[in-house]
Write a protein that holds these residues in place. Structure first.
Motif, PDB file in Angstrom:
ATOM      1  N   ILE A  46     -23.660 -36.837 -74.904  1.00  0.00           N
ATOM      2  CA  ILE A  46     -23.503 -37.651 -73.690  1.00  0.00           C
ATOM      3  C   ILE A  46     -22.073 -37.546 -73.183  1.00  0.00           C
ATOM      4  O   ILE A  46     -21.842 -37.362 -71.975  1.00  0.00           O
ATOM      5  N   GLN A  47     -21.113 -37.642 -74.091  1.00  0.00           N
ATOM      6  CA  GLN A  47     -19.710 -37.537 -73.688  1.00  0.00           C
ATOM      7  C   GLN A  47     -19.409 -36.158 -73.100  1.00  0.00           C
ATOM      8  O   GLN A  47     -18.684 -36.049 -72.109  1.00  0.00           O
ATOM      9  N   ALA A  48     -19.990 -35.125 -73.701  1.00  0.00           N
ATOM     10  CA  ALA A  48     -19.777 -33.773 -73.186  1.00  0.00           C
ATOM     11  C   ALA A  48     -20.380 -33.627 -71.790  1.00  0.00           C
ATOM     12  O   ALA A  48     -19.791 -33.014 -70.897  1.00  0.00           O
ATOM     13  N   LEU A  49     -21.569 -34.206 -71.588  1.00  0.00           N
ATOM     14  CA  LEU A  49     -22.186 -34.164 -70.252  1.00  0.00           C
ATOM     15  C   LEU A  49     -21.367 -34.920 -69.218  1.00  0.00           C
ATOM     16  O   LEU A  49     -21.187 -34.442 -68.098  1.00  0.00           O
ATOM     17  N   LEU A  50     -20.886 -36.090 -69.595  1.00  0.00           N
ATOM     18  CA  LEU A  50     -20.067 -36.868 -68.670  1.00  0.00           C
ATOM     19  C   LEU A  50     -18.794 -36.100 -68.308  1.00  0.00           C
ATOM     20  O   LEU A  50     -18.358 -36.085 -67.149  1.00  0.00           O
ATOM     21  N   HIS A  51     -18.210 -35.461 -69.289  1.00  0.00           N
ATOM     22  CA  HIS A  51     -16.987 -34.679 -69.052  1.00  0.00           C
ATOM     23  C   HIS A  51     -17.277 -33.491 -68.134  1.00  0.00           C
ATOM     24  O   HIS A  51     -16.523 -33.193 -67.215  1.00  0.00           O
ATOM     25  N   ALA A  52     -18.410 -32.824 -68.367  1.00  0.00           N
ATOM     26  CA  ALA A  52     -18.780 -31.674 -67.543  1.00  0.00           C
ATOM     27  C   ALA A  52     -19.064 -32.118 -66.105  1.00  0.00           C
ATOM     28  O   ALA A  52     -18.724 -31.416 -65.150  1.00  0.00           O
ATOM     29  N   ARG A  53     -19.696 -33.272 -65.959  1.00  0.00           N
ATOM     30  CA  ARG A  53     -19.975 -33.805 -64.603  1.00  0.00           C
ATOM     31  C   ARG A  53     -18.698 -34.033 -63.823  1.00  0.00           C
ATOM     32  O   ARG A  53     -18.627 -33.767 -62.629  1.00  0.00           O
ATOM     33  N   LYS A  54     -17.699 -34.577 -64.505  1.00  0.00           N
ATOM     34  CA  LYS A  54     -16.425 -34.845 -63.821  1.00  0.00           C
ATOM     35  C   LYS A  54     -15.783 -33.549 -63.341  1.00  0.00           C
ATOM     36  O   LYS A  54     -15.161 -33.518 -62.288  1.00  0.00           O
TER      37      LYS A  54
END
Length: 56
Positions: A46-54
């Motif tokens: 989830i953290q990796a996805l949030l980071h990629a989204r940013k």
């Protein structure tokens, strides 16, 4: 069947149930640990996805 024989049978059953309970507790502990590790992996994803989204 005498009272003594009944008590022996009950003791054997009690030991058997205690062993089964111990085995069940081991399984539960192992599964709890597996779930804990999976939750950590999910949170990392989830953290990796949030980071990629940013970055997008």
């Amino acid at each position: 069947m005498t009272e003594h024989e009944e008590l022996l049978i009950l003791r054997v059953l009690a030991v058997k149930q205690a062993q089964e309970l111990e085995a069940s507790n081991r399984i539960i502990t192992e599964r709890d640990e597996k779930i804990r590790k999976q939750n950590i992996q999910i949170n990392n994803m989830i953290q990796a996805l949030l980071h990629a989204r940013k970055k997008l």
